[in-house]
Design a protein around this motif. Structure first.
Motif, PDB file in Angstrom:
ATOM      1  N   ARG A   1       0.807  -1.219   0.000  1.00  0.00           N
ATOM      2  CA  ARG A   1       0.000   0.000   0.000  1.00  0.00           C
ATOM      3  C   ARG A   1       0.840   1.268   0.000  1.00  0.00           C
ATOM      4  NH1 ARG A   1      -3.373  -0.622   5.076  1.00  0.00           N
ATOM      5  NH2 ARG A   1      -1.598  -1.875   5.681  1.00  0.00           N
ATOM      6  N   ARG A   2       2.076   1.200   0.470  1.00  0.00           N
ATOM      7  CA  ARG A   2       2.919   2.398   0.571  1.00  0.00           C
ATOM      8  C   ARG A   2       3.843   2.484  -0.638  1.00  0.00           C
ATOM      9  NH1 ARG A   2       4.775   1.296   6.627  1.00  0.00           N
ATOM     10  NH2 ARG A   2       4.998  -0.739   5.658  1.00  0.00           N
ATOM     11  N   LYS A   3       3.394   3.255  -1.611  1.00  0.00           N
ATOM     12  CA  LYS A   3       4.089   3.343  -2.891  1.00  0.00           C
ATOM     13  C   LYS A   3       5.520   3.859  -2.743  1.00  0.00           C
ATOM     14  CE  LYS A   3       3.430   5.147  -7.549  1.00  0.00           C
ATOM     15  NZ  LYS A   3       2.530   5.918  -8.413  1.00  0.00           N
ATOM     16  N   ASP A   4       5.742   4.856  -1.896  1.00  0.00           N
ATOM     17  CA  ASP A   4       7.079   5.424  -1.742  1.00  0.00           C
ATOM     18  C   ASP A   4       8.068   4.401  -1.182  1.00  0.00           C
ATOM     19  OD1 ASP A   4       5.590   5.522   0.644  1.00  0.00           O
ATOM     20  OD2 ASP A   4       6.748   7.216   1.429  1.00  0.00           O
ATOM     21  N   ARG A   5       7.674   3.671  -0.167  1.00  0.00           N
ATOM     22  CA  ARG A   5       8.559   2.656   0.411  1.00  0.00           C
ATOM     23  C   ARG A   5       8.728   1.468  -0.532  1.00  0.00           C
ATOM     24  NH1 ARG A   5       7.163   2.290   6.842  1.00  0.00           N
ATOM     25  NH2 ARG A   5       7.522   4.488   7.296  1.00  0.00           N
ATOM     26  N   LEU A   6       7.673   1.157  -1.248  1.00  0.00           N
ATOM     27  CA  LEU A   6       7.740   0.052  -2.204  1.00  0.00           C
ATOM     28  C   LEU A   6       8.742   0.362  -3.312  1.00  0.00           C
ATOM     29  CD1 LEU A   6       6.591  -2.705  -2.933  1.00  0.00           C
ATOM     30  CD2 LEU A   6       4.819  -1.539  -4.229  1.00  0.00           C
ATOM     31  N   ALA A   7       8.770   1.613  -3.755  1.00  0.00           N
ATOM     32  CA  ALA A   7       9.729   2.017  -4.785  1.00  0.00           C
ATOM     33  C   ALA A   7      11.166   1.852  -4.285  1.00  0.00           C
ATOM     34  CB  ALA A   7       9.467   3.454  -5.209  1.00  0.00           C
ATOM     35  N   GLU A   8      11.403   2.137  -3.011  1.00  0.00           N
ATOM     36  CA  GLU A   8      12.737   1.967  -2.427  1.00  0.00           C
ATOM     37  C   GLU A   8      13.144   0.491  -2.411  1.00  0.00           C
ATOM     38  OE1 GLU A   8      12.725   3.778   1.441  1.00  0.00           O
ATOM     39  OE2 GLU A   8      12.131   5.727   0.635  1.00  0.00           O
ATOM     40  N   VAL A   9      12.218  -0.358  -2.021  1.00  0.00           N
ATOM     41  CA  VAL A   9      12.497  -1.796  -1.991  1.00  0.00           C
ATOM     42  C   VAL A   9      12.745  -2.313  -3.406  1.00  0.00           C
ATOM     43  CG1 VAL A   9      11.545  -4.076  -1.443  1.00  0.00           C
ATOM     44  CG2 VAL A   9      11.195  -2.161   0.128  1.00  0.00           C
ATOM     45  N   ALA A  10      11.940  -1.850  -4.349  1.00  0.00           N
ATOM     46  CA  ALA A  10      12.120  -2.272  -5.745  1.00  0.00           C
ATOM     47  C   ALA A  10      13.490  -1.864  -6.262  1.00  0.00           C
ATOM     48  CB  ALA A  10      11.023  -1.668  -6.613  1.00  0.00           C
ATOM     49  N   ALA A  11      13.929  -0.662  -5.919  1.00  0.00           N
ATOM     50  CA  ALA A  11      15.252  -0.199  -6.354  1.00  0.00           C
ATOM     51  C   ALA A  11      16.356  -1.064  -5.737  1.00  0.00           C
ATOM     52  CB  ALA A  11      15.445   1.265  -5.978  1.00  0.00           C
ATOM     53  N   ALA A  12      16.215  -1.381  -4.457  1.00  0.00           N
ATOM     54  CA  ALA A  12      17.215  -2.221  -3.786  1.00  0.00           C
ATOM     55  C   ALA A  12      17.250  -3.615  -4.395  1.00  0.00           C
ATOM     56  CB  ALA A  12      16.913  -2.305  -2.292  1.00  0.00           C
ATOM     57  N   ALA A  13      16.089  -4.196  -4.620  1.00  0.00           N
ATOM     58  CA  ALA A  13      16.029  -5.546  -5.191  1.00  0.00           C
ATOM     59  C   ALA A  13      16.535  -5.550  -6.625  1.00  0.00           C
ATOM     60  CB  ALA A  13      14.605  -6.080  -5.127  1.00  0.00           C
ATOM     61  N   THR A  14      16.236  -4.510  -7.383  1.00  0.00           N
ATOM     62  CA  THR A  14      16.698  -4.432  -8.762  1.00  0.00           C
ATOM     63  C   THR A  14      18.213  -4.318  -8.817  1.00  0.00           C
ATOM     64  OG1 THR A  14      14.628  -3.406  -9.461  1.00  0.00           O
ATOM     65  CG2 THR A  14      16.482  -3.176 -10.940  1.00  0.00           C
ATOM     66  N   SER A  15      18.805  -3.549  -7.886  1.00  0.00           N
ATOM     67  CA  SER A  15      20.264  -3.419  -7.880  1.00  0.00           C
ATOM     68  C   SER A  15      20.922  -4.753  -7.525  1.00  0.00           C
ATOM     69  CB  SER A  15      20.712  -2.321  -6.923  1.00  0.00           C
ATOM     70  OG  SER A  15      20.488  -2.695  -5.585  1.00  0.00           O
ATOM     71  N   VAL A  16      20.282  -5.533  -6.694  1.00  0.00           N
ATOM     72  CA  VAL A  16      20.791  -6.859  -6.353  1.00  0.00           C
ATOM     73  C   VAL A  16      20.579  -7.812  -7.521  1.00  0.00           C
ATOM     74  CG1 VAL A  16      20.392  -8.873  -4.881  1.00  0.00           C
ATOM     75  CG2 VAL A  16      20.480  -6.602  -3.872  1.00  0.00           C
ATOM     76  N   PHE A  17      19.410  -7.723  -8.131  1.00  0.00           N
ATOM     77  CA  PHE A  17      19.019  -8.623  -9.210  1.00  0.00           C
ATOM     78  C   PHE A  17      19.800  -8.351 -10.489  1.00  0.00           C
ATOM     79  CE2 PHE A  17      15.179 -10.222 -11.824  1.00  0.00           C
ATOM     80  CZ  PHE A  17      15.624 -11.512 -11.772  1.00  0.00           C
TER      81      PHE A  17
END
Length: 66
Positions: free
Chosen positions: A38-54
Motif C-alpha cells: 500500500r505504501r508506494k514510496d517505500r515500495l519504490a525503495e524496496v524495488a530499487a534495492a532488489a533491482t540493484s541486487v538482481f
C-alpha cells in the motif's frame, strides 16, 4: 537444495519488514519478483534495492489501494 532462480514470486506487504527483506533476498537468488504493497514510496525503495541486487530489467512493482 532446490534453486529459485528463474521462478516467479509474488510478495505482498513488500514495502517493509519481512516482505522487503524477502524481496531483496529472492531477487539476489535470481527469482523474478512481483511486489505489492500500500505504501508506494517505500515500495519504490524496496524495488530499487532488489533491482540493484538482481541486476536485471523487468522488475515489476504493483501498488494496491485499500
Amino acid at each position: 537444495m532446490r534453486t529459485i532462480a528463474g521462478k516467479r514470486i509474488f510478495i505482498t506487504g513488500a514495502s517493509s519488514g519481512i516482505g522487503a527483506a524477502l524481496a531483496v533476498r529472492v531477487a539476489g537468488q535470481g527469482a523474478r519478483v512481483v511486489l505489492a504493497a500500500r505504501r508506494k514510496d517505500r515500495l519504490a525503495e524496496v524495488a530499487a534495492a532488489a533491482t540493484s541486487v538482481f541486476r536485471r530489467t523487468g522488475f515489476v512493482v504493483a501498488v494496491s489501494k485499500m
